[in-house]
Design a protein around this motif. Structure first.
Motif, PDB file in Angstrom:
ATOM      1  N   GLU A 327     -12.105  -4.173  43.343  1.00 18.23           N
ATOM      2  CA  GLU A 327     -10.758  -3.624  43.526  1.00 18.23           C
ATOM      3  C   GLU A 327      -9.696  -4.741  43.505  1.00 18.23           C
ATOM      4  OE1 GLU A 327      -8.729  -1.966  47.516  1.00 18.23           O
ATOM      5  OE2 GLU A 327     -10.645  -1.006  47.044  1.00 18.23           O
ATOM      6  N   ILE A 328      -9.956  -5.819  44.245  1.00 21.99           N
ATOM      7  CA  ILE A 328      -8.976  -6.911  44.333  1.00 21.99           C
ATOM      8  C   ILE A 328      -8.874  -7.654  43.001  1.00 21.99           C
ATOM      9  CG2 ILE A 328      -8.429  -9.109  45.495  1.00 21.99           C
ATOM     10  CD1 ILE A 328      -9.773  -7.898  48.029  1.00 21.99           C
ATOM     11  N   THR A 329     -10.005  -7.839  42.314  1.00 22.11           N
ATOM     12  CA  THR A 329      -9.977  -8.487  40.993  1.00 22.11           C
ATOM     13  C   THR A 329      -9.085  -7.704  40.044  1.00 22.11           C
ATOM     14  OG1 THR A 329     -12.189  -9.420  41.303  1.00 22.11           O
ATOM     15  CG2 THR A 329     -11.390  -9.281  39.041  1.00 22.11           C
ATOM     16  N   GLU A 342       0.177 -14.730  31.110  1.00 20.78           N
ATOM     17  CA  GLU A 342      -1.002 -15.077  30.314  1.00 20.78           C
ATOM     18  C   GLU A 342      -0.892 -16.453  29.668  1.00 20.78           C
ATOM     19  OE1 GLU A 342       0.453 -12.103  30.258  1.00 20.78           O
ATOM     20  OE2 GLU A 342      -0.978 -10.475  29.911  1.00 20.78           O
ATOM     21  N   GLU A 343       0.350 -16.932  29.460  1.00 20.23           N
ATOM     22  CA  GLU A 343       0.533 -18.210  28.752  1.00 20.23           C
ATOM     23  C   GLU A 343       0.597 -19.428  29.674  1.00 20.23           C
ATOM     24  OE1 GLU A 343       0.291 -18.123  25.435  1.00 20.23           O
ATOM     25  OE2 GLU A 343       0.002 -15.974  25.799  1.00 20.23           O
ATOM     26  N   ALA A 363     -11.258 -15.396  42.852  1.00 19.05           N
ATOM     27  CA  ALA A 363     -10.779 -16.583  42.129  1.00 19.05           C
ATOM     28  C   ALA A 363     -11.762 -16.971  41.022  1.00 19.05           C
ATOM     29  CB  ALA A 363     -10.575 -17.748  43.098  1.00 19.05           C
ATOM     30  N   SER A 364     -13.058 -16.872  41.317  1.00 20.67           N
ATOM     31  CA  SER A 364     -14.076 -17.165  40.290  1.00 20.67           C
ATOM     32  C   SER A 364     -13.992 -16.181  39.130  1.00 20.67           C
ATOM     33  CB  SER A 364     -15.486 -17.111  40.902  1.00 20.67           C
ATOM     34  OG  SER A 364     -15.632 -18.116  41.868  1.00 20.67           O
ATOM     35  N   GLU A 368     -13.124 -16.887  35.160  1.00 20.54           N
ATOM     36  CA  GLU A 368     -13.958 -16.438  34.027  1.00 20.54           C
ATOM     37  C   GLU A 368     -13.092 -15.737  32.979  1.00 20.54           C
ATOM     38  OE1 GLU A 368     -16.989 -13.910  35.691  1.00 20.54           O
ATOM     39  OE2 GLU A 368     -17.779 -15.537  36.938  1.00 20.54           O
ATOM     40  N   THR A 369     -12.097 -14.955  33.433  1.00 17.76           N
ATOM     41  CA  THR A 369     -11.278 -14.174  32.503  1.00 17.76           C
ATOM     42  C   THR A 369     -10.283 -15.045  31.740  1.00 17.76           C
ATOM     43  OG1 THR A 369     -11.453 -12.308  34.027  1.00 17.76           O
ATOM     44  CG2 THR A 369      -9.774 -12.145  32.312  1.00 17.76           C
TER      45      THR A 369
END
Length: 562
Positions: A327-329, A342-343, A363-364, A368-369
């Motif tokens: 949910e938090i991600t 994004e930039e 945060a991990s 990854e994203t």
């Protein structure tokens, strides 16, 4: 992704080692890349022996630690075994307390509350010891920087023994003994032990005085192997021996707590990867969602029925943790997209209601994203608290030092850190962190790198090669699963997306008429077009065994295709 091929050792070195070991050149190359260049070194690598473990008394202050514990037992003192709330801390506490309790009754355990006390030795913990008549505290996986806390305890007549593996500051606490192989004045031959590993060396030293051999202590190694996997320390040297034998215990004669977890997950043989991704998150969930003492209770319980009850509670904590994490991600990703960030070179997100116990995992996930240094903030009392994660090759701790005047306090290491600051400092910190990272990071580090051990042809892939690679285990930092690259592959026409919404890529490839060899690429369903219509492609993969209806076949576990 960037594909980086490791330098190939000199051909004469490969030939010499291949000849000495009666293996082919590819296996010799893989061994040389791991620093193994002789028959003796290879024998140690493939056949770890408990006799390879070092004498614990080589560690500075070990004699003092053992003498103080023996004195406490002789004078009937109360001993408090104190450790952090993560996997390394709780396994350490379970290890030392259960060993001491096997021959001395006046031992209790203490895990600080993640939210009320925070990480490491706390004043509250020392007050607890004082109120309850403890005259000796043994701190595990923490304490090497707790100078003021150890002084405070001393004023109350409480002695400290510290077993830590973190890098000390400029000064060492004034404890009876500080066991830490990373101390500058410690000449112990191996300095990559985890906290539980240092705790085990103390048990080994105490055991030698009780007439216990290393073989008597094997049942404790399931705890040590779990901490080694969870704490992501190098699986080399002494850690390799401890992990190797610890995994045997987990798979043949685990303690009741592990047996209860294994019953839940219904898996027969566990690898170090299963320990990291299946056992460790459950142990960690106790400290994240409730209290780390729940994990110690599970790991020290000897009655299986009671352990099953504890494991069921912890499974519930883990389910709650997973739900919150997801949910938090999602909320954090939306925040980045809404603010059109994004930039940027960094991801910094904040919401007051986010659960402090899962912000490190979130945060991990964000790293990854977006693959860039990341901080996730939440409200903690009057202040904001954050977990930081970094990308390979970039020191986030140094970057935080560059923002020190916006931060109340911070700690950690190159790839993971934690910090607190005043809410009024948040926007200034966010801008400063972005500026520091933008000015210091090599842009290449923002593209994930795959490190390739060797280029391989399909004709080199065989069940024999797989059997040898399996003997390289247990895998981890310093000894990762071998990664190969193969070129000029063609799919047989079998390739398809599998799983929910075709998220994963399944294919069968040939190379110059050799094959087919199957391949599975998790979360690579979007790359189906690269292999469609028999277009030639290259792949980076590790080798894996696929078991289906009793048949075992070799397959590529794909990491990337181009």
């Amino acid at each position: 992704m960037r594909w980086t091929i490791k330098p190939k050792p000199q051909q004469d070195e490969i030939d010499q080692l291949a000849q000495a070991l009666h293996v082919d050149g590819l296996v010799a190359q893989l061994l040389l890349q791991r620093g193994i260049s002789s028959y003796e070194e290879a024998k140690k690598f493939f056949r770890p022996q408990l006799s390879h473990l070092h004498d614990p008394f080589l560690m500075k202050d070990m004699d003092l630690a053992v003498a103080r514990i023996e004195k406490a037992i002789a004078h009937n003192e109360n001993i408090l075994v104190y450790g952090d709330y993560d996997v390394d801390g709780t396994t350490s506490v379970a290890l030392l307390s259960s060993y001491l309790l096997s021959y001395y009754p006046n031992v209790a355990t203490y895990i600080p509350d993640r939210y009320a006390e925070g990480y490491g030795v706390s004043f509250k913990g020392i007050d607890f010891a004082d109120d309850n008549g403890f005259s000796l505290i043994v701190a595990l996986d923490c304490g090497v920087k707790a100078i003021d806390k150890v002084t405070y305890a001393k004023e109350k007549g409480i002695d400290f023994i510290i077993c830590d593996h973190h890098r000390p500051g400029d000064h060492i606490p004034d404890a009876v003994a500080v066991l830490d192989p990373k101390r500058g004045d410690c000449t112990y031959p191996y300095d990559e032990l985890c906290g539980c590993g240092v705790g085990f060396k103390l048990v080994q030293a105490l055991g030698s005085r009780q007439g216990h051999t290393i073989h008597d202590l094997i049942p404790y190694l399931d705890l040590v192997a779990t901490a080694i996997g969870a704490d992501i320390v190098p699986i080399t040297g002494e850690n390799r021996v401890l992990a190797y034998y610890g995994l045997q215990v987990i798979n043949t004669n685990p303690r009741a707590g592990f047996k209860a977890i294994i019953h839940q997950i219904k898996k027969t043989v566990l690898t170090i990867t299963d320990v990291v991704f299946v056992i460790a998150p459950r142990i960690n969930a106790a400290g994240r969602m409730k209290h780390g003492q729940h994990a110690v209770n599970l790991l020290t319980e000897t009655d299986l029925a009671q352990a099953e009850t504890f494991a069921a509670q912890i499974e519930k904590f883990n389910e709650d943790r997973r739900g919150l994490d997801k949910e938090i991600t999602q909320e954090a990703l939306e925040q980045i997209q809404e603010n059109k960030e994004e930039e940027r070179f960094t991801s910094v997100v904040y919401k007051a209601s986010w659960h402090k116990g899962v912000i490190g995992i979130v945060a991990s996930r964000l790293t990854e994203t977006y693959y860039r240094p990341t901080l996730v903030f939440t409200k903690s009392g009057e202040k904001l608290a954050a977990s930081a994660r970094s990308v390979k090759g970039f020191d986030v701790y140094n970057a935080l030092q560059g923002c020190a005047d916006c931060i109340e306090q911070f700690g950690g290491h190159k790839y993971a850190a934690g910090l607190t600051l005043q809410e009024s400092q948040y926007e200034e910190f966010k801008a400063r962190f972005e500026k520091v990272v933008a000015e210091t990071i090599d842009p290449n580090l923002l593209i994930p790198e795959i490190s390739v051990d060797a280029q391989i042809d399909f004709r080199d892939i065989s069940p024999k090669l797989m059997r040898i690679i399996k003997q390289f285990a247990p895998f981890g930092p310093g000894n990762m699963t071998p990664v190969f690259m193969a070129e000029n592959l063609k799919d047989t026409g079998y390739a398809k997306g599998v799983g929910e919404d075709g998220a994963h890529l399944k294919l069968a490839a040939t190379q110059n008429g050799i094959g087919p060899i199957g391949g599975i690429g998790f979360n690579m369903g979007d790359k189906l077009s690269i292999v469609a219509n028999r277009q030639p492609f290259s792949a980076v993969f590790s080798l894996d065994e696929n078991e289906w209806q009793g048949n075992v076949s070799l397959q590529m576990k794909l990491k990337d295709i181009q």
